[in-house]
Design an enzyme around this catalytic site. Structure first.
Site, PDB file in Angstrom:
ATOM      1  N   PRO A  23       0.853  -1.184   0.195  1.00 35.68           N
ATOM      2  CA  PRO A  23      -0.009   0.196  -0.086  1.00 35.68           C
ATOM      3  C   PRO A  23       1.047   1.067  -0.065  1.00 35.68           C
ATOM      4  O   PRO A  23       1.943   1.350   0.583  1.00 35.68           O
ATOM      5  CB  PRO A  23      -0.882   0.041   1.299  1.00 35.68           C
ATOM      6  CG  PRO A  23      -0.036  -0.939   2.113  1.00 35.68           C
ATOM      7  CD  PRO A  23       0.781  -1.890   1.172  1.00 35.68           C
ATOM      8  N   MET A  24       0.404   2.171  -0.855  1.00 38.51           N
ATOM      9  CA  MET A  24       1.445   3.587  -0.738  1.00 38.51           C
ATOM     10  C   MET A  24       0.389   4.490  -1.245  1.00 38.51           C
ATOM     11  O   MET A  24      -0.231   4.816  -2.149  1.00 38.51           O
ATOM     12  CB  MET A  24       2.291   3.454  -2.062  1.00 38.51           C
ATOM     13  CG  MET A  24       3.569   2.425  -1.642  1.00 38.51           C
ATOM     14  SD  MET A  24       4.915   2.382  -2.788  1.00 38.51           S
ATOM     15  CE  MET A  24       4.039   1.271  -3.738  1.00 38.51           C
ATOM     16  N   GLY A  57      -3.421   3.815   1.442  1.00 41.28           N
ATOM     17  CA  GLY A  57      -4.566   3.915   2.735  1.00 41.28           C
ATOM     18  C   GLY A  57      -5.673   4.827   2.482  1.00 41.28           C
ATOM     19  O   GLY A  57      -5.648   5.886   1.485  1.00 41.28           O
ATOM     20  N   HIS A 166      -5.254  -1.109   8.317  1.00 35.76           N
ATOM     21  CA  HIS A 166      -3.757  -0.432   8.517  1.00 35.76           C
ATOM     22  C   HIS A 166      -3.716  -0.375   9.916  1.00 35.76           C
ATOM     23  O   HIS A 166      -4.235   0.626  10.811  1.00 35.76           O
ATOM     24  CB  HIS A 166      -3.665   0.696   7.884  1.00 35.76           C
ATOM     25  CG  HIS A 166      -2.467   1.529   7.804  1.00 35.76           C
ATOM     26  ND1 HIS A 166      -1.426   0.953   8.404  1.00 35.76           N
ATOM     27  CD2 HIS A 166      -1.780   2.415   6.790  1.00 35.76           C
ATOM     28  CE1 HIS A 166      -0.230   1.586   8.118  1.00 35.76           C
ATOM     29  NE2 HIS A 166      -0.400   2.536   7.314  1.00 35.76           N
ATOM     30  N   HIS A 169       2.490   1.505  11.659  1.00 37.56           N
ATOM     31  CA  HIS A 169       3.401   3.069  11.388  1.00 37.56           C
ATOM     32  C   HIS A 169       2.878   4.047  12.142  1.00 37.56           C
ATOM     33  O   HIS A 169       2.877   5.235  11.708  1.00 37.56           O
ATOM     34  CB  HIS A 169       3.187   3.367   9.673  1.00 37.56           C
ATOM     35  CG  HIS A 169       3.464   2.209   9.029  1.00 37.56           C
ATOM     36  ND1 HIS A 169       3.127   2.145   7.415  1.00 37.56           N
ATOM     37  CD2 HIS A 169       4.062   0.994   9.190  1.00 37.56           C
ATOM     38  CE1 HIS A 169       3.619   0.946   6.921  1.00 37.56           C
ATOM     39  NE2 HIS A 169       4.290   0.248   7.782  1.00 37.56           N
ATOM     40  N   TYR A 171       0.016   5.062  13.091  1.00 34.13           N
ATOM     41  CA  TYR A 171      -1.201   5.675  13.044  1.00 34.13           C
ATOM     42  C   TYR A 171      -2.280   5.119  14.045  1.00 34.13           C
ATOM     43  O   TYR A 171      -2.030   4.358  14.994  1.00 34.13           O
ATOM     44  CB  TYR A 171      -1.804   5.291  11.504  1.00 34.13           C
ATOM     45  CG  TYR A 171      -0.829   6.081  10.602  1.00 34.13           C
ATOM     46  CD1 TYR A 171      -0.804   7.532  10.215  1.00 34.13           C
ATOM     47  CD2 TYR A 171      -0.260   5.303   9.712  1.00 34.13           C
ATOM     48  CE1 TYR A 171       0.209   7.926   9.343  1.00 34.13           C
ATOM     49  CE2 TYR A 171       0.763   5.664   8.588  1.00 34.13           C
ATOM     50  CZ  TYR A 171       0.690   7.152   8.580  1.00 34.13           C
ATOM     51  OH  TYR A 171       1.713   7.689   7.644  1.00 34.13           O
TER      52      TYR A 171
HETATM   53  C1  LIG Z   1       5.383   6.960  -1.133  1.00 32.77           C
HETATM   54  C2  LIG Z   1       4.941   5.830  -0.027  1.00 32.77           C
HETATM   55  C3  LIG Z   1       3.814   5.765   0.337  1.00 32.77           C
HETATM   56  C4  LIG Z   1       3.432   4.965   1.326  1.00 32.77           C
HETATM   57  N1  LIG Z   1       1.976   4.984   1.950  1.00 32.77           N
HETATM   58  C5  LIG Z   1       1.585   3.889   2.618  1.00 32.77           C
HETATM   59  C6  LIG Z   1       0.298   3.683   2.918  1.00 32.77           C
HETATM   60  O1  LIG Z   1      -0.680   4.374   2.526  1.00 32.77           O
HETATM   61  N2  LIG Z   1      -0.065   2.554   3.737  1.00 32.77           N
HETATM   62  C7  LIG Z   1       1.078   1.677   4.239  1.00 32.77           C
HETATM   63  O2  LIG Z   1       0.673   0.762   5.030  1.00 32.77           O
HETATM   64  N3  LIG Z   1       2.226   1.792   4.099  1.00 32.77           N
HETATM   65  C8  LIG Z   1       2.696   2.915   3.321  1.00 32.77           C
HETATM   66  N4  LIG Z   1       3.957   2.896   2.660  1.00 32.77           N
HETATM   67  C9  LIG Z   1       4.882   2.128   3.158  1.00 32.77           C
HETATM   68  C10 LIG Z   1       5.143   0.987   2.174  1.00 32.77           C
HETATM   69  O3  LIG Z   1       3.805  -0.034   2.118  1.00 32.77           O
HETATM   70  C11 LIG Z   1       6.178  -0.199   2.318  1.00 32.77           C
HETATM   71  O4  LIG Z   1       5.762  -0.806   3.579  1.00 32.77           O
HETATM   72  C12 LIG Z   1       7.604   0.649   2.364  1.00 32.77           C
HETATM   73  O5  LIG Z   1       7.617   1.210   1.342  1.00 32.77           O
HETATM   74  C13 LIG Z   1       8.562  -0.499   2.271  1.00 32.77           C
HETATM   75  O6  LIG Z   1       8.589  -1.240   1.160  1.00 32.77           O
HETATM   76  P1  LIG Z   1       9.658  -0.922  -0.184  1.00 32.77           P
HETATM   77  O7  LIG Z   1      11.025  -1.187   0.489  1.00 32.77           O
HETATM   78  O8  LIG Z   1       9.370  -2.163  -1.004  1.00 32.77           O
HETATM   79  O9  LIG Z   1       9.292   0.211  -0.681  1.00 32.77           O
HETATM   80  C14 LIG Z   1       4.145   3.944   1.658  1.00 32.77           C
HETATM   81  C15 LIG Z   1       5.689   3.904   1.167  1.00 32.77           C
HETATM   82  C16 LIG Z   1       5.949   4.889   0.265  1.00 32.77           C
HETATM   83  C17 LIG Z   1       7.346   4.712  -0.498  1.00 32.77           C
END
Ligand SMILES: Cc1cc2nc3c(=O)[nH]c(=O)nc-3n(C[C@H](O)[C@H](O)[C@H](O)COP(=O)(O)O)c2cc1C
Length: 359
Positions: A23-24, A57, A166, A169, A171
């Site tokens: 999720p991002m 999210g 979620h 992190h 929240y």
């Molecule tokens: C731009 C961005 C936005 C993110 N938004 C969320 C989110 O909305 N919800 C969530 O659980 N994690 C969020 N994350 C964390 C990612 O889901 C993930 O756990 C984290 O980037 C590590 O994975 P990676 O190393 O493959 O990028 C976000 C990460 C990035 C880079």
């Protein structure tokens, strides 16, 4: 690499491989509405052979559930727009999970004063010493739990294949888990991590009631409370088990164990990572994540990319069932297909500029 491309099934959820889009938050949904560009963005990852997409999210119906005006919601007319996103992703060949989100009292990094409405938090703290708003009343807690259930029901109506809550992190749900932000002495607080899981348990029960028994329900949890991982929620396998067991009992089918370092061992005396321990202690399937598939981390340059050999070794050993990728899939929607076809030279390196667009 065979294990990575094995199918996986959980209740009504069917994946063609073990690769998950993490999720991002992408802030591309003005007014809370995910439009065409969002649908196309997710569809491209489905067409790139991602096994399961987890949305960014998505806010539940509470005034302070989001801290970013470009984040989507999951109520009112946003639901029909989500239905179109779901349709595009299904046409692209993947199932899709909605991530239900409430930011709690947490301001968005670099943006000062948000959340957008009155903040909800267990004790009025976003972080130790950072007072933001008042502790939630019983009525606010009840309304928030109902809002999670409503969003879950709306996700079913929009055609989503599964739900992820979620709980990570820092929240709202995680603010209840952590003793430094949950100072309550009523049934929502307490001395042990298991005591402070009561709010999450109530949310999970309400969501489970709303979606029925056949739909897969995931919970995202994280351990770290400091960038170097030295402060964590559960400090022993026993404490982790006492935390996770009631959450599973309340209706979770799969745990999504978040951390920036997939390779980090969680407790002394074993090389299992967080997802490995969560699976061992609960018996549930788990998702692991953290710096996988990155050739150039960029976003957090001090963390080296995970070794793909190590990720696959752990997957093939059965430590966890699925592996999520975040940043690698932002820059390269076709990451899974390129890996499967051995086109390693064509993988795109991460660049922070990619975060600025919804390509
Ligand atoms: C731009 C961005 C936005 C993110 N938004 C969320 C989110 O909305 N919800 C969530 O659980 N994690 C969020 N994350 C964390 C990612 O889901 C993930 O756990 C984290 O980037 C590590 O994975 P990676 O190393 O493959 O990028 C976000 C990460 C990035 C880079």
């Amino acid at each position: 690499m065979t294990g990575l491309f094995d199918p996986f099934a959980l209740k009504n959820l069917h994946l063609k491989n073990r690769i998950v889009m993490a999720p991002m938050t992408r802030s591309g949904s003005p007014g809370g509405i995910p439009g065409k560009s969002v649908a196309q963005y997710y569809r491209r990852r489905a067409e790139g052979d991602v096994g399961l997409i987890i949305t960014e999210g998505v806010g539940i119906r509470r005034p302070g559930s989001l801290n970013d005006a470009g984040s989507p919601v999951l109520y009112d007319n946003a639901v029909e727009h989500w239905a179109r996103v779901v349709e595009e992703v299904h046409d692209g060949g993947a199932p899709i999970t909605a991530q239900l989100w409430h930011v709690g009292a947490r301001p968005r990094e670099g943006f000062g004063t948000l959340p957008l409405g009155e903040p909800d938090s267990p004790s009025g703290f976003a972080w130790p010493g950072m007072a933001v708003g008042k502790p939630m009343t019983e009525a606010a807690i009840a309304d928030t739990i109902a809002a999670y259930a409503e969003a879950a029901r709306n996700a079913v109506d929009a055609g989503f294949d599964a739900i992820e809550i979620h709980g990570a992190h820092g929240y709202l749900i995680d603010q209840f888990f952590w003793k430094a932000t949950n100072l309550r002495t009523d049934r929502w607080g307490g001395v042990t991590l298991a005591d402070r899981a009561e709010f999450a348990v109530a949310v999970i029960r309400a969501v489970r009631d709303a979606i029925g028994t056949d739909m897969a329900l995931l919970l995202r949890v994280s351990q770290d409370k400091s960038p170097d991982g030295s402060i964590r929620l559960a400090n022993s396998p026993q404490e982790m088990e006492s935390w996770l067991a009631p959450l599973v009992e309340a209706g979770i089918d799969m745990l999504h164990c978040s951390g920036m370092r997939n390779w980090r061992t969680e407790f002394d005396g074993s090389d299992l990572n967080f997802a490995g321990w969560a699976k061992k202690l609960t018996g549930l399937p788990t998702v692991s994540v953290g710096s996988v598939g990155l050739r150039n981390p960029g976003f957090e340059g001090f963390i080296p990319p995970a070794s793909i050999e190590d990720v696959l070794r752990r997957l093939d050993r059965g430590d966890y069932d699925l592996i999520a990728l975040g940043r690698a899939l932002i820059v390269d929607p076709a990451w899974p297909r390129k890996i499967r076809e051995g086109r390693l030279g064509e993988l795109r390196p991460f660049s922070a500029e990619a975060l600025a667009t919804l390509e």
